[in-house]
Design an enzyme around this catalytic site. Sequence first.
Site, mmCIF file in Angstrom:
data_model
loop_
_atom_site.group_PDB
_atom_site.id
_atom_site.type_symbol
_atom_site.label_atom_id
_atom_site.label_comp_id
_atom_site.label_asym_id
_atom_site.label_seq_id
_atom_site.Cartn_x
_atom_site.Cartn_y
_atom_site.Cartn_z
ATOM 1 N NE ARG A 139 -0.803 -0.188 4.980
ATOM 2 C CZ ARG A 139 -1.264 0.514 5.994
ATOM 3 N NH1 ARG A 139 -2.310 1.301 5.825
ATOM 4 N NH2 ARG A 139 -0.713 0.460 7.172
ATOM 5 N N GLY A 185 9.254 -0.285 3.584
ATOM 6 C CA GLY A 185 10.234 -1.098 2.871
ATOM 7 C C GLY A 185 10.682 -0.466 1.565
ATOM 8 C CD GLU A 213 6.138 -4.782 4.977
ATOM 9 O OE1 GLU A 213 7.264 -4.293 5.200
ATOM 10 O OE2 GLU A 213 5.930 -6.012 4.901
ATOM 11 C CG HIS A 214 2.878 1.730 4.399
ATOM 12 N ND1 HIS A 214 1.943 2.139 3.465
ATOM 13 C CD2 HIS A 214 2.385 2.115 5.600
ATOM 14 C CE1 HIS A 214 0.930 2.731 4.083
ATOM 15 N NE2 HIS A 214 1.172 2.715 5.372
ATOM 16 C CG MET A 215 6.102 -3.846 0.586
ATOM 17 S SD MET A 215 6.541 -5.555 1.019
ATOM 18 C CE MET A 215 5.218 -6.468 0.180
#
Length: 403
Positions: free
Chosen positions: A129, A163, A191-193
């Site tokens: 995301r 990430g 996950e923010h990646m």
Amino acid sequence: MSLNAERSYKMKLRDVENAFKYRRIPYPKRSVELIALLAISCTFFLFMHTNKLNSRLKEMEVKLQPSEFSALGLTGNHISGHDAGKHDDINTLHGTYQYLKSTGQLWRLNPKFLNNTKFHTGDVIYYNRVPKTGSETLTELMIRLGKKNHFQNARSPFSKAVGVYWDAERQHQEAVRIMELQEDYAFVYVEHMNYMNVRPFHLPQPIYINMIRDPVERVISWFYYIRTPWNSVKNFEVSGKFPNRSHFVKNFEDCVLTSDPECRYYYGLMFKDDPGDHKRQSLFFCGHSPICEPFNTPGAIERAKQNVERDFSVIGSWEDVNVTLTVLENYIPRFFKGSMELYYEPINGLAFKKQNINPWKPKISERIKRIMRANFTQEYDFYYFCKQRLYRQYFAINRHLHF
């Protein structure tokens, strides 16, 4: 007065007193109270009835399909201020439709050729995301859908850093770690990646999804989000430190006009010079390669487009909520079946409970936004590329629409 007349008068007076005494006729004071009570009751009833009708009207209004909005010149459910009045712009839903129709491409659109979901080798979704694109809303929607469509949800903890720029070994470790979290056959990981290609690691090919937002609006949202009390408390729990007062009172417009280091948007600016500002929306699609680092550069944007076309099933936007939900339902039905109904569910629907609303964010002038857009040309190119791709996916399953 004669004796008979006086007797007759007293009898009538006694009759009236008895009538009041035994309530055969109400006292004048009680009559006023009764009328007042009836008036209040009627007013309350009318208020409740009107409120119910208004709620139903709003519910029906938000359920209008994109074709109905577009007939009025709107892009999905929303059109941003700088696009108002440009309804034939190819970057809008209406404009994309007219272009596809006029060039004869509309009737050749086929969902089979626009859906990468068929290339996955397991019912696993990677939702890497992008910050400040409404990702909490989509995450909550998937949690609710998981209970209905029977799939597992997992996400990284808040304390984990975003990430970015992992080397090949770190990417391999992260991909294996994610797969070890899977307990059910159908699995979603959030996950923010940056985008991560798992092919070199010989792991099952996941279904990639994401959300995007107007680049300038997203940066403004991030600027004020990191100054909210709840975000500061979360960061304190991780770092044990609070920012100083100047951090909280900083004004975005002044920040831009004075070229404050926090608000620099120079061509080719490297991530190491301004970590954590999230100005690069394309970074989450480009990946971990060094070519992705320089801000607003063609090389990073082209790499991001290639990854989107090859691997991402759906990239939606809450700026086009009905279009996004329709495409998710039709292109990834295993996970998103019933998402439109769930999103607009009365009372508990996410349409009526926005996530992460920031009351501390002021309105930013169009002058400042115009200054910023001039420095986000490549980011806007990628943003419109994703929007047009979403519209094509939508029209491929709704070719009968008339604008």
